[in-house]
Motif scaffolding. Sequence first.
Motif, PDB file in Angstrom:
ATOM      1  N   PHE A   1     -14.815  -0.495  11.970  1.00 32.21           N
ATOM      2  CA  PHE A   1     -13.636  -1.459  12.389  1.00 32.21           C
ATOM      3  C   PHE A   1     -13.731  -2.723  12.421  1.00 32.21           C
ATOM      4  N   VAL A   2     -15.325  -3.089  13.011  1.00 28.29           N
ATOM      5  CA  VAL A   2     -15.359  -4.606  13.026  1.00 28.29           C
ATOM      6  C   VAL A   2     -15.544  -5.548  12.039  1.00 28.29           C
ATOM      7  N   PHE A   3     -15.996  -4.820  10.866  1.00 28.01           N
ATOM      8  CA  PHE A   3     -16.270  -5.570   9.484  1.00 28.01           C
ATOM      9  C   PHE A   3     -14.640  -5.570   9.025  1.00 28.01           C
ATOM     10  N   GLY A   4     -13.945  -4.351   9.116  1.00 31.97           N
ATOM     11  CA  GLY A   4     -12.832  -4.200   8.444  1.00 31.97           C
ATOM     12  C   GLY A   4     -11.580  -5.176   9.153  1.00 31.97           C
ATOM     13  N   ILE A   5     -11.746  -5.328  10.266  1.00 31.31           N
ATOM     14  CA  ILE A   5     -10.898  -6.179  10.827  1.00 31.31           C
ATOM     15  C   ILE A   5     -11.147  -7.614  10.714  1.00 31.31           C
ATOM     16  N   SER A   6     -12.618  -8.013  10.567  1.00 34.21           N
ATOM     17  CA  SER A   6     -12.890  -9.444  10.663  1.00 34.21           C
ATOM     18  C   SER A   6     -13.123  -9.975   9.134  1.00 34.21           C
ATOM     19  N   LEU A   7     -13.483  -9.175   8.196  1.00 31.48           N
ATOM     20  CA  LEU A   7     -13.569  -9.609   6.919  1.00 31.48           C
ATOM     21  C   LEU A   7     -12.407  -9.435   6.072  1.00 31.48           C
ATOM     22  N   THR A   8     -11.151  -9.042   6.434  1.00 33.35           N
ATOM     23  CA  THR A   8     -10.063  -8.886   5.626  1.00 33.35           C
ATOM     24  C   THR A   8      -9.014  -9.469   6.193  1.00 33.35           C
ATOM     25  N   SER A   9      -7.859  -9.864   5.298  1.00 33.32           N
ATOM     26  CA  SER A   9      -6.545 -10.427   5.972  1.00 33.32           C
ATOM     27  C   SER A   9      -5.507  -9.892   5.409  1.00 33.32           C
ATOM     28  N   THR A  10      -5.531  -9.072   4.340  1.00 33.19           N
ATOM     29  CA  THR A  10      -4.404  -8.531   3.522  1.00 33.19           C
ATOM     30  C   THR A  10      -4.609  -7.093   3.413  1.00 33.19           C
ATOM     31  N   ASP A  11      -3.792  -6.496   2.623  1.00 29.88           N
ATOM     32  CA  ASP A  11      -3.925  -4.865   2.180  1.00 29.88           C
ATOM     33  C   ASP A  11      -4.778  -5.057   0.909  1.00 29.88           C
ATOM     34  N   ARG A  12      -5.118  -5.830   0.639  1.00 28.07           N
ATOM     35  CA  ARG A  12      -5.987  -5.956  -0.719  1.00 28.07           C
ATOM     36  C   ARG A  12      -7.333  -5.229  -0.429  1.00 28.07           C
ATOM     37  N   ALA A  13      -8.016  -5.475   0.787  1.00 28.38           N
ATOM     38  CA  ALA A  13      -9.426  -4.724   1.120  1.00 28.38           C
ATOM     39  C   ALA A  13      -9.327  -4.045   2.403  1.00 28.38           C
ATOM     40  N   ARG A  14      -8.375  -4.393   3.280  1.00 27.53           N
ATOM     41  CA  ARG A  14      -8.269  -3.673   4.500  1.00 27.53           C
ATOM     42  C   ARG A  14      -8.540  -2.474   4.558  1.00 27.53           C
ATOM     43  N   THR A  15      -9.452  -1.564   5.493  1.00 31.73           N
ATOM     44  CA  THR A  15      -9.562  -0.159   5.501  1.00 31.73           C
ATOM     45  C   THR A  15      -8.742   0.414   6.555  1.00 31.73           C
ATOM     46  N   VAL A  16      -8.772   1.636   6.439  1.00 30.97           N
ATOM     47  CA  VAL A  16      -7.900   2.403   7.459  1.00 30.97           C
ATOM     48  C   VAL A  16      -7.967   2.137   9.037  1.00 30.97           C
TER      49      VAL A  16
ATOM     50  N   ARG B   1       4.638   7.256   3.626  1.00 30.45           N
ATOM     51  CA  ARG B   1       5.545   6.349   2.988  1.00 30.45           C
ATOM     52  C   ARG B   1       5.273   4.852   3.049  1.00 30.45           C
ATOM     53  N   SER B   2       4.330   4.681   4.127  1.00 31.53           N
ATOM     54  CA  SER B   2       3.852   3.104   4.566  1.00 31.53           C
ATOM     55  C   SER B   2       2.937   2.548   3.205  1.00 31.53           C
ATOM     56  N   ALA B   3       3.276   1.525   2.526  1.00 33.33           N
ATOM     57  CA  ALA B   3       2.260   0.958   1.683  1.00 33.33           C
ATOM     58  C   ALA B   3       1.148   0.386   2.482  1.00 33.33           C
ATOM     59  N   LEU B   4       1.236   0.037   3.721  1.00 31.39           N
ATOM     60  CA  LEU B   4       0.090  -0.590   4.555  1.00 31.39           C
ATOM     61  C   LEU B   4      -0.942   0.656   4.490  1.00 31.39           C
ATOM     62  N   PHE B   5      -0.621   1.876   4.818  1.00 32.47           N
ATOM     63  CA  PHE B   5      -1.452   2.840   5.310  1.00 32.47           C
ATOM     64  C   PHE B   5      -1.940   3.610   3.760  1.00 32.47           C
ATOM     65  N   THR B   6      -1.052   3.694   2.830  1.00 35.35           N
ATOM     66  CA  THR B   6      -1.770   4.115   1.683  1.00 35.35           C
ATOM     67  C   THR B   6      -2.662   3.197   0.869  1.00 35.35           C
ATOM     68  N   SER B   7      -2.416   1.911   1.132  1.00 33.66           N
ATOM     69  CA  SER B   7      -3.340   0.879   0.403  1.00 33.66           C
ATOM     70  C   SER B   7      -4.689   0.923   1.266  1.00 33.66           C
ATOM     71  N   ALA B   8      -4.438   1.037   2.551  1.00 34.19           N
ATOM     72  CA  ALA B   8      -5.666   0.990   3.271  1.00 34.19           C
ATOM     73  C   ALA B   8      -6.655   2.309   3.205  1.00 34.19           C
ATOM     74  N   LEU B   9      -5.917   3.557   2.871  1.00 31.57           N
ATOM     75  CA  LEU B   9      -6.570   4.763   2.573  1.00 31.57           C
ATOM     76  C   LEU B   9      -7.457   4.461   1.117  1.00 31.57           C
ATOM     77  N   ARG B  10      -6.695   3.930   0.311  1.00 22.57           N
ATOM     78  CA  ARG B  10      -7.321   4.076  -1.073  1.00 22.57           C
ATOM     79  C   ARG B  10      -8.677   2.704  -0.683  1.00 22.57           C
ATOM     80  N   ASN B  11      -8.447   1.720   0.105  1.00 19.67           N
ATOM     81  CA  ASN B  11      -9.594   0.958   0.212  1.00 19.67           C
ATOM     82  C   ASN B  11     -10.491   1.822   0.866  1.00 19.67           C
ATOM     83  N   SER B  12     -10.452   2.547   1.904  1.00 20.28           N
ATOM     84  CA  SER B  12     -11.483   3.128   2.617  1.00 20.28           C
ATOM     85  C   SER B  12     -12.237   4.103   1.634  1.00 20.28           C
ATOM     86  N   ILE B  13     -11.575   4.756   0.769  1.00 23.63           N
ATOM     87  CA  ILE B  13     -12.155   5.825  -0.164  1.00 23.63           C
ATOM     88  C   ILE B  13     -13.113   5.091  -1.065  1.00 23.63           C
ATOM     89  N   GLY B  14     -12.509   4.116  -1.871  1.00 27.37           N
ATOM     90  CA  GLY B  14     -13.273   3.156  -2.658  1.00 27.37           C
ATOM     91  C   GLY B  14     -14.511   2.525  -2.191  1.00 27.37           C
TER      92      GLY B  14
END
Length: 275
Positions: A207-222, A59-72
């Motif tokens: 984790f390192v690139f995902g946490i450092s090079l993103t700031s919103t749910d637009r590209a943040r990975t799981v 139900r969390s939009a944070l996780f579903t968007s991150a899952l989509r970003n990780s897959i893509g």
Amino acid sequence: MRRGGRGAGWTVGAVLAVGWALLPVAWILSLSLKAGDDVQNRRFLPTAWTLESYRVVFRSALFTSALRNSIGVSLIATTISVALATLAAYAIVRLEFRGKRLVLGMALSVAMFPVISIVGPLFDVWRSVGLYDTWPGLVIPFLSFTLPLSIWVLAAFLRQLPWELEEAALMDGATRWQAFRRVVVPLAAPGVFTAAILTFLFAWNDFVFGISLTSTDRARTVPAALAFFTGASEFQHPAAAIAAAAVVATVPVVLLVLLFQRRIVAGLTSGAVKG
């Protein structure tokens, strides 16, 4: 008797090693099935089994968007990396040019480079050129580390292929590209699968690139999104929800490895022995 005892010893050792490796996975799975204050107890199994944490995760939009970003991001990085690495490995193995060993050595040195050491400069550059918090801003760093590894795996595999088949195709009138696409690539399928899965695992688990090079749910990975996961509400302990999200993120990787484990082993071992 000695052989039987030695075999039993190896069996016991293997079981202990596998059990030790799977213990954290079992603990996370058990934690994800707990609810409320049950996560605070020291029991391994939950006192009351529940799937509420998994409902919270999906139900969390944070996780579903991150899952989509990780897959893509992972699929794009894997496709580009394997395609370029296959061409580069073929050129290294089949063509004679100066600096061939230097290219392989530089590729290996790049693969061994500490990831954390380039995050700061990348952060500044990506903010300047508009790649910060975007899919390409993650795909490009992934390629810089996965390409060298893919080139090494594929080059080791291509060296042991029967090149007489390619030469026969050339003699029959096929062009170099046709021989490569219709003869070499099918024969190199185990190595290609190995490189693809290793690339996908690197991109998926980063984790390192995902946490450092993103700031919103637009590209943040799981992996990076789990650091911001709070569960159903800010007043609820997030441990069970984070464990459930970790289980959901781990399942695709486990299924991928189980489905293609034979191809992975073949790709890793085929280049080890020639003859």
